[in-house]
Design a protein around this motif. Structure first.
Motif, PDB file in Angstrom:
ATOM      1  N   GLU A  53      34.503   1.892 -19.875  1.00  0.00           N
ATOM      2  CA  GLU A  53      34.376   2.320 -18.484  1.00  0.00           C
ATOM      3  C   GLU A  53      32.942   2.181 -17.979  1.00  0.00           C
ATOM      4  OE1 GLU A  53      35.922   3.973 -20.920  1.00  0.00           O
ATOM      5  OE2 GLU A  53      38.011   4.010 -20.242  1.00  0.00           O
ATOM      6  N   PHE A  54      31.967   2.422 -18.858  1.00  0.00           N
ATOM      7  CA  PHE A  54      30.569   2.264 -18.468  1.00  0.00           C
ATOM      8  C   PHE A  54      30.247   0.784 -18.261  1.00  0.00           C
ATOM      9  CE2 PHE A  54      25.894   2.392 -19.250  1.00  0.00           C
ATOM     10  CZ  PHE A  54      25.553   3.237 -18.210  1.00  0.00           C
ATOM     11  N   ALA A  55      30.841  -0.084 -19.067  1.00  0.00           N
ATOM     12  CA  ALA A  55      30.668  -1.525 -18.867  1.00  0.00           C
ATOM     13  C   ALA A  55      31.240  -1.944 -17.509  1.00  0.00           C
ATOM     14  CB  ALA A  55      31.342  -2.311 -19.997  1.00  0.00           C
ATOM     15  N   PHE A  56      32.396  -1.405 -17.152  1.00  0.00           N
ATOM     16  CA  PHE A  56      32.991  -1.694 -15.835  1.00  0.00           C
ATOM     17  C   PHE A  56      32.057  -1.218 -14.723  1.00  0.00           C
ATOM     18  CE2 PHE A  56      37.423  -0.980 -17.887  1.00  0.00           C
ATOM     19  CZ  PHE A  56      37.379  -2.232 -18.476  1.00  0.00           C
ATOM     20  N   LEU A  57      31.503  -0.022 -14.894  1.00  0.00           N
ATOM     21  CA  LEU A  57      30.582   0.541 -13.909  1.00  0.00           C
ATOM     22  C   LEU A  57      29.356  -0.359 -13.729  1.00  0.00           C
ATOM     23  CD1 LEU A  57      29.655   3.226 -12.274  1.00  0.00           C
ATOM     24  CD2 LEU A  57      28.295   3.602 -14.298  1.00  0.00           C
ATOM     25  N   LEU A  58      28.764  -0.804 -14.841  1.00  0.00           N
ATOM     26  CA  LEU A  58      27.597  -1.685 -14.760  1.00  0.00           C
ATOM     27  C   LEU A  58      27.949  -3.001 -14.068  1.00  0.00           C
ATOM     28  CD1 LEU A  58      26.056  -1.169 -18.314  1.00  0.00           C
ATOM     29  CD2 LEU A  58      25.103  -0.380 -16.128  1.00  0.00           C
ATOM     30  N   SER A  59      29.132  -3.506 -14.338  1.00  0.00           N
ATOM     31  CA  SER A  59      29.578  -4.738 -13.698  1.00  0.00           C
ATOM     32  C   SER A  59      29.754  -4.541 -12.191  1.00  0.00           C
ATOM     33  CB  SER A  59      30.892  -5.206 -14.341  1.00  0.00           C
ATOM     34  OG  SER A  59      31.299  -6.433 -13.817  1.00  0.00           O
ATOM     35  N   GLY A  60      30.336  -3.408 -11.789  1.00  0.00           N
ATOM     36  CA  GLY A  60      30.474  -3.098 -10.366  1.00  0.00           C
ATOM     37  C   GLY A  60      29.125  -2.957  -9.691  1.00  0.00           C
ATOM     38  N   LEU A  61      28.179  -2.298 -10.375  1.00  0.00           N
ATOM     39  CA  LEU A  61      26.819  -2.164  -9.847  1.00  0.00           C
ATOM     40  C   LEU A  61      26.168  -3.534  -9.697  1.00  0.00           C
ATOM     41  CD1 LEU A  61      24.318  -0.496  -9.056  1.00  0.00           C
ATOM     42  CD2 LEU A  61      23.801  -0.295 -11.518  1.00  0.00           C
ATOM     43  N   ALA A  62      26.329  -4.388 -10.695  1.00  0.00           N
ATOM     44  CA  ALA A  62      25.762  -5.737 -10.628  1.00  0.00           C
ATOM     45  C   ALA A  62      26.328  -6.514  -9.442  1.00  0.00           C
ATOM     46  CB  ALA A  62      26.038  -6.488 -11.932  1.00  0.00           C
ATOM     47  N   ASP A  63      27.631  -6.437  -9.253  1.00  0.00           N
ATOM     48  CA  ASP A  63      28.255  -7.129  -8.118  1.00  0.00           C
ATOM     49  C   ASP A  63      27.703  -6.613  -6.785  1.00  0.00           C
ATOM     50  OD1 ASP A  63      29.882  -8.674  -9.782  1.00  0.00           O
ATOM     51  OD2 ASP A  63      31.632  -7.375  -9.550  1.00  0.00           O
ATOM     52  N   ALA A  64      27.510  -5.304  -6.698  1.00  0.00           N
ATOM     53  CA  ALA A  64      26.974  -4.724  -5.459  1.00  0.00           C
ATOM     54  C   ALA A  64      25.537  -5.178  -5.229  1.00  0.00           C
ATOM     55  CB  ALA A  64      27.072  -3.196  -5.504  1.00  0.00           C
ATOM     56  N   TYR A  65      24.731  -5.178  -6.287  1.00  0.00           N
ATOM     57  CA  TYR A  65      23.361  -5.698  -6.151  1.00  0.00           C
ATOM     58  C   TYR A  65      23.379  -7.158  -5.693  1.00  0.00           C
ATOM     59  CZ  TYR A  65      20.718  -1.885  -8.453  1.00  0.00           C
ATOM     60  OH  TYR A  65      20.100  -0.703  -8.778  1.00  0.00           O
ATOM     61  N   HIS A  66      24.295  -7.935  -6.255  1.00  0.00           N
ATOM     62  CA  HIS A  66      24.390  -9.350  -5.856  1.00  0.00           C
ATOM     63  C   HIS A  66      24.713  -9.459  -4.367  1.00  0.00           C
ATOM     64  CE1 HIS A  66      25.115 -13.663  -6.312  1.00  0.00           C
ATOM     65  NE2 HIS A  66      26.151 -13.458  -5.507  1.00  0.00           N
ATOM     66  N   LEU A  67      25.624  -8.635  -3.896  1.00  0.00           N
ATOM     67  CA  LEU A  67      25.982  -8.657  -2.478  1.00  0.00           C
ATOM     68  C   LEU A  67      24.805  -8.256  -1.591  1.00  0.00           C
ATOM     69  CD1 LEU A  67      29.572  -7.164  -2.719  1.00  0.00           C
ATOM     70  CD2 LEU A  67      28.959  -9.524  -2.090  1.00  0.00           C
ATOM     71  N   GLN A  68      23.897  -7.441  -2.133  1.00  0.00           N
ATOM     72  CA  GLN A  68      22.692  -7.074  -1.401  1.00  0.00           C
ATOM     73  C   GLN A  68      21.614  -8.162  -1.501  1.00  0.00           C
ATOM     74  OE1 GLN A  68      21.684  -3.294  -3.348  1.00  0.00           O
ATOM     75  NE2 GLN A  68      22.051  -2.255  -1.411  1.00  0.00           N
ATOM     76  N   ARG A  69      21.906  -9.208  -2.240  1.00  0.00           N
ATOM     77  CA  ARG A  69      20.958 -10.293  -2.521  1.00  0.00           C
ATOM     78  C   ARG A  69      19.775  -9.822  -3.363  1.00  0.00           C
ATOM     79  NH1 ARG A  69      22.731 -14.532   0.838  1.00  0.00           N
ATOM     80  NH2 ARG A  69      23.748 -13.842   2.740  1.00  0.00           N
ATOM     81  N   LEU A  70      20.011  -8.787  -4.140  1.00  0.00           N
ATOM     82  CA  LEU A  70      19.016  -8.293  -5.092  1.00  0.00           C
ATOM     83  C   LEU A  70      19.357  -8.908  -6.453  1.00  0.00           C
ATOM     84  CD1 LEU A  70      18.871  -4.559  -3.944  1.00  0.00           C
ATOM     85  CD2 LEU A  70      17.240  -6.392  -3.424  1.00  0.00           C
ATOM     86  N   TYR A  71      19.128 -10.215  -6.539  1.00  0.00           N
ATOM     87  CA  TYR A  71      19.608 -10.992  -7.676  1.00  0.00           C
ATOM     88  C   TYR A  71      18.970 -10.595  -9.007  1.00  0.00           C
ATOM     89  CZ  TYR A  71      21.373 -13.784  -3.796  1.00  0.00           C
ATOM     90  OH  TYR A  71      21.990 -14.191  -2.643  1.00  0.00           O
ATOM     91  N   PHE A  72      17.695 -10.194  -9.000  1.00  0.00           N
ATOM     92  CA  PHE A  72      17.061  -9.781 -10.253  1.00  0.00           C
ATOM     93  C   PHE A  72      17.677  -8.476 -10.767  1.00  0.00           C
ATOM     94  CE2 PHE A  72      13.726 -12.580  -8.561  1.00  0.00           C
ATOM     95  CZ  PHE A  72      13.535 -13.406  -9.669  1.00  0.00           C
TER      96      PHE A  72
ATOM     97  N   GLY B  87      32.830  -3.039   2.124  1.00  0.00           N
ATOM     98  CA  GLY B  87      31.594  -3.539   2.719  1.00  0.00           C
ATOM     99  C   GLY B  87      30.500  -2.501   2.848  1.00  0.00           C
ATOM    100  N   LEU B  88      30.691  -1.337   2.274  1.00  0.00           N
ATOM    101  CA  LEU B  88      29.674  -0.283   2.299  1.00  0.00           C
ATOM    102  C   LEU B  88      28.786  -0.450   1.061  1.00  0.00           C
ATOM    103  CD1 LEU B  88      32.090   2.604   3.293  1.00  0.00           C
ATOM    104  CD2 LEU B  88      30.528   1.363   4.801  1.00  0.00           C
ATOM    105  N   ILE B  89      28.087  -1.562   1.015  1.00  0.00           N
ATOM    106  CA  ILE B  89      27.377  -1.982  -0.189  1.00  0.00           C
ATOM    107  C   ILE B  89      26.255  -1.018  -0.555  1.00  0.00           C
ATOM    108  CG2 ILE B  89      26.200  -3.898  -1.335  1.00  0.00           C
ATOM    109  CD1 ILE B  89      29.186  -4.389  -0.481  1.00  0.00           C
ATOM    110  N   ASP B  90      25.444  -0.615   0.422  1.00  0.00           N
ATOM    111  CA  ASP B  90      24.357   0.325   0.119  1.00  0.00           C
ATOM    112  C   ASP B  90      24.912   1.635  -0.431  1.00  0.00           C
ATOM    113  OD1 ASP B  90      22.554  -1.575   1.015  1.00  0.00           O
ATOM    114  OD2 ASP B  90      22.283  -0.639   2.977  1.00  0.00           O
TER     115      ASP B  90
END
Length: 194
Positions: free
Chosen positions: A100-119, A74-77
Motif C-alpha cells: 500500500e505504501f508503494a501504491f501511495l508513492l506511485s500516486g504521489l509520483a504521478d501527481a508530481y509529474h502532473l505538476q511538472r515537478l519531474y525531479f 484534477g485537484l493535483i495540488d
C-alpha cells in the motif's frame, strides 16, 4: 449495495460520530470510488475527512483512495499535499514497507509529474519501484503502470536512454502490453509537445 444497506442500518443504531459508523462509511466511499461512482465517493470522503482521526492500517489505506480521487479530479495540488500527509502517517504507523505504501508513492509520483515537478516525481517513482521490487510485487499491473509512467517522466527529464530501458523491460513482459502501449503513447505525446 450490501455495504450501503449495512451503513444505512448502522445509522439507526450508532451516533453519527461513532467510530464503527465512520469506518464503514469510509469503506463505502472506497467502494464507490472503485465502482467509478466518483461523485458519491467524493461526497462521503469530504464529509468524513475531518471526522475520522483513526490512523490504523485499514483507515490509512482507505484514505489513499481519496488522494487518488483528488488527483483524478484534477485537484493535483490538493492530492500532493494529501499524499505527503498520508506518507508521514504511513511511516509513523510502521507501514513504510507495504504494498500500500508503494501504491501511495506511485500516486504521489504521478501527481508530481502532473505538476511538472519531474525531479520530485523521479525521486518518488524510484522509491516506489524499489519498494515494489523489494516486496517482489513485480508481476502486478500497478508495477507495470509505474514503469510506464516512470519512462515518460524520464523522457520529460531529458533522459531518453533510461526511458528506453524502462519501456524495453516492459516490452519483455507479456502481461504488461497495455502499460507498454500507454508508455509509448504518452512518451510520443510528450515529444510532440516539446
Amino acid at each position: 449495495d450490501m455495504l450501503e444497506n449495512a451503513v444505512a442500518i448502522e445509522r439507526q443504531f450508532y451516533a453519527p460520530e461513532q467510530p464503527e459508523l465512520l469506518r464503514d462509511s469510509l469503506n463505502l466511499a472506497v467502494t464507490y470510488y472503485l465502482a467509478d461512482e466518483r461523485e458519491q465517493a467524493w461526497s462521503i470522503f469530504t464529509d468524513l475527512e475531518r471526522k475520522i482521526t483513526d490512523e490504523d492500517e485499514e483507515t490509512l489505506v482507505n484514505w489513499y483512495f481519496f488522494g487518488m480521487l483528488k488527483k483524478e479530479m484534477g485537484l493535483i495540488d490538493d492530492a500532493v499535499f494529501f499524499f505527503l500527509q498520508l506518507q508521514d502517517k504511513f511511516q509513523a504507523a510502521g507501514l513504510a514497507e507495504t504494498a500500500e505504501f508503494a501504491f501511495l508513492l506511485s500516486g504521489l509520483a504521478d501527481a508530481y509529474h502532473l505538476q511538472r515537478l519531474y525531479f520530485k516525481a523521479e525521486e518518488a517513482y524510484n522509491l516506489a519501484q524499489d519498494l515494489f521490487e523489494n516486496l517482489t510485487l513485480t508481476d502486478i499491473d500497478e508495477y507495470y503502470q509505474l514503469l510506464s509512467s516512470r519512462a515518460v517522466n524520464l523522457e520529460a527529464l531529458g533522459r531518453p536512454e533510461e526511458a528506453d530501458q524502462s519501456l524495453e523491460a516492459l516490452a519483455q513482459i507479456p502481461a504488461a502490453k497495455s502499460a507498454y502501449a500507454n508508455g509509448l503513447a504518452n512518451r510520443a505525446a510528450l515529444n510532440q509537445v516539446k
